[in-house]
Motif scaffolding. Structure first.
Motif, mmCIF file in Angstrom:
data_model
loop_
_atom_site.group_PDB
_atom_site.id
_atom_site.type_symbol
_atom_site.label_atom_id
_atom_site.label_comp_id
_atom_site.label_asym_id
_atom_site.label_seq_id
_atom_site.Cartn_x
_atom_site.Cartn_y
_atom_site.Cartn_z
ATOM 1 N N VAL A 40 0.836 -1.203 0.000
ATOM 2 C CA VAL A 40 0.000 0.000 0.000
ATOM 3 C C VAL A 40 0.871 1.253 0.000
ATOM 4 O O VAL A 40 0.376 2.366 0.109
ATOM 5 N N ALA A 41 2.176 1.061 -0.129
ATOM 6 C CA ALA A 41 3.124 2.164 -0.315
ATOM 7 C C ALA A 41 4.230 1.634 -1.212
ATOM 8 O O ALA A 41 4.584 0.451 -1.141
ATOM 9 N N ALA A 42 4.757 2.490 -2.066
ATOM 10 C CA ALA A 42 5.783 2.051 -3.012
ATOM 11 C C ALA A 42 7.142 1.948 -2.337
ATOM 12 O O ALA A 42 7.455 2.728 -1.438
ATOM 13 N N PRO A 43 7.969 0.983 -2.781
ATOM 14 C CA PRO A 43 9.383 0.984 -2.376
ATOM 15 C C PRO A 43 10.089 2.060 -3.198
ATOM 16 O O PRO A 43 10.476 1.851 -4.347
ATOM 17 N N THR A 44 10.235 3.247 -2.637
ATOM 18 C CA THR A 44 10.431 4.455 -3.450
ATOM 19 C C THR A 44 11.781 4.570 -4.149
ATOM 20 O O THR A 44 11.871 5.234 -5.177
ATOM 21 N N ALA A 45 12.836 3.953 -3.614
ATOM 22 C CA ALA A 45 14.122 4.019 -4.311
ATOM 23 C C ALA A 45 14.017 3.373 -5.693
ATOM 24 O O ALA A 45 14.715 3.758 -6.631
ATOM 25 N N SER A 46 13.098 2.406 -5.808
ATOM 26 C CA SER A 46 12.911 1.689 -7.079
ATOM 27 C C SER A 46 12.253 2.551 -8.149
ATOM 28 O O SER A 46 12.366 2.255 -9.345
ATOM 29 N N LEU A 47 11.541 3.600 -7.719
ATOM 30 C CA LEU A 47 10.759 4.388 -8.676
ATOM 31 C C LEU A 47 11.632 5.138 -9.680
ATOM 32 O O LEU A 47 11.135 5.584 -10.710
ATOM 33 N N HIS A 48 12.923 5.283 -9.397
ATOM 34 C CA HIS A 48 13.798 6.061 -10.282
ATOM 35 C C HIS A 48 14.237 5.290 -11.524
ATOM 36 O O HIS A 48 14.701 5.891 -12.494
ATOM 37 N N PHE A 49 14.117 3.978 -11.486
ATOM 38 C CA PHE A 49 14.589 3.171 -12.621
ATOM 39 C C PHE A 49 13.614 3.242 -13.789
ATOM 40 O O PHE A 49 12.427 2.971 -13.626
ATOM 41 N N THR A 50 14.128 3.595 -14.963
ATOM 42 C CA THR A 50 13.365 3.377 -16.197
ATOM 43 C C THR A 50 13.530 1.897 -16.560
ATOM 44 O O THR A 50 14.422 1.207 -16.045
ATOM 45 N N LYS A 51 12.676 1.428 -17.450
ATOM 46 C CA LYS A 51 12.781 0.025 -17.888
ATOM 47 C C LYS A 51 14.149 -0.232 -18.502
ATOM 48 O O LYS A 51 14.803 -1.239 -18.228
ATOM 49 N N GLU A 52 14.605 0.721 -19.335
ATOM 50 C CA GLU A 52 15.885 0.557 -20.034
ATOM 51 C C GLU A 52 17.048 0.522 -19.041
ATOM 52 O O GLU A 52 17.946 -0.325 -19.146
#
Length: 342
Positions: free
Chosen positions: A184-196
């Protein structure tokens, strides 16, 4: 270790309101990245797309592949009173821990779209509620609820992002490798990665995925005077055999996010348990045993997440790094910028 490191007040700081990120960087990897090298005591100010230039050559990365569910629901009581409900976590197949905005009693039925009904079973002292969900009088298991709330629910943006969720948040408040539904909350360090970028990093470095379903307790500030008195929240985790093999090896680990770190460190202390409930609190008096390097965002004052950062670098250095980040106008919290501790 000084007694100051155990005082909750030591982890307080003033953050200018304009540094609270209410929208993500676009593209994701254009966010700023503060790199701190503990061996040389040097700081570098770069962008997240520069990450690969700083990852130690001989290490492996651990990612949290949890997926954020649309946990915020808007419904009403039979009387017509409006109710906002936030799913926190499943306690078992049918009992769901939730937070409810609005007065409810045990036995209250909350009505949502798609004939979904939440029956309030218990009111807990710390403010949460236990509910069971039904649809057309059929009792629903947690996994039955997920496709329904995906239709009618809202992205559970953190309370400090003071706006309504929008269509973009459905993608932006989710990592590109999110897979296992339940957070119910994002693991926020991961949000910076683009797919590429993620694919590129994974092609260059050994890596593993673990799952920790982040609960809303992650935002709860420490309210005790002494941090060791804080009752740490519990979250469901799962470590695959493949991830276990990496964690049991000697290879140095760069943990992507505080959630990955807590999971790895809980497992190291409880090696017979590959899945279950993790409630580990890392701080300067309980340092990491297995994780060597940390990629993380900038966190709330007096939070267990800031204390986790201090478990890597100590209180004094953690607060110094935060002071530098504020002076350099880094953006804070879930949609904010990142820091890499080497």
């Amino acid at each position: 270790m000084s007694s100051k490191e155990l005082l909750t007040s030591s982890y307080d700081f003033d953050l200018p309101k304009e540094l609270i990120a209410t929208y993500p960087a676009s593209p994701r990897d254009s966010a700023k990245l503060l790199v701190y090298d503990r061996t040389t005591d040097k700081i570098f100010h770069v962008n997240f797309y520069d990450l690969e230039n700083f990852i130690p050559k001989n290490c492996a990365l651990v990612f949290n592949d949890t997926k954020v569910i649309k946990a915020r629901l808007f419904g009403e009581k039979p009387s017509g009173g409006k109710i906002e409900l936030l799913i926190n976590r499943a306690l078992n197949a049918h009992d769901i821990s939730v937070y409810i905005r609005g007065k409810v009693k045990v036995g209250t039925k909350i009505i949502f779209n798609e004939n979904l009904i939440a029956d309030v079973k218990e009111l807990l002292e710390e403010g949460s509620r236990i509910v069971n969900f039904y649809q057309d009088e059929k009792a629903l298991r947690f996994e039955d609820i997920l496709p329904i709330i995906d239709k009618i629910g809202h992205v559970p943006l953190p309370p400090y992002i003071q706006r309504k969720d929008n269509k973009e948040d459905e993608n932006e408040y989710q990592s590109v490798f999110a897979k296992e539904e339940g957070a119910v909350a994002a693991p926020t360090a991961s949000l910076h990665f683009t797919k590429e970028q993620h694919e590129r990093v994974c092609s260059k470095f050994p890596h593993a995925f673990i799952t920790l379903h982040v609960g809303s307790g992650t935002f709860k500030p420490v309210e005790c005077d002494t941090i060791t008195e804080h009752p740490m929240h519990s979250e469901y985790y799962d470590i695959s055999d493949e991830a276990k093999e990496l964690l049991d090896s000697e290879i140095p680990i760069l943990s992507v996010g505080t959630t990955s770190t807590r999971t790895v460190e809980f497992y190291v202390r409880n090696k017979e348990l590959q899945r279950g409930e993790a409630n580990l609190f890392l701080h300067p008096n309980n340092k990491p045993l297995r994780v060597n390097y940390l990629l993380t965002n900038f966190h709330l004052p007096k939070s267990t997440l800031l204390m986790l950062v201090a478990s890597f670098v100590g209180l004094e250095k953690a607060m110094e790094l935060y002071d530098i980040a504020i002076k350099e106008r880094y953006r804070f919290y879930s949609y904010g910028d990142a820091m890499l501790i080497l």
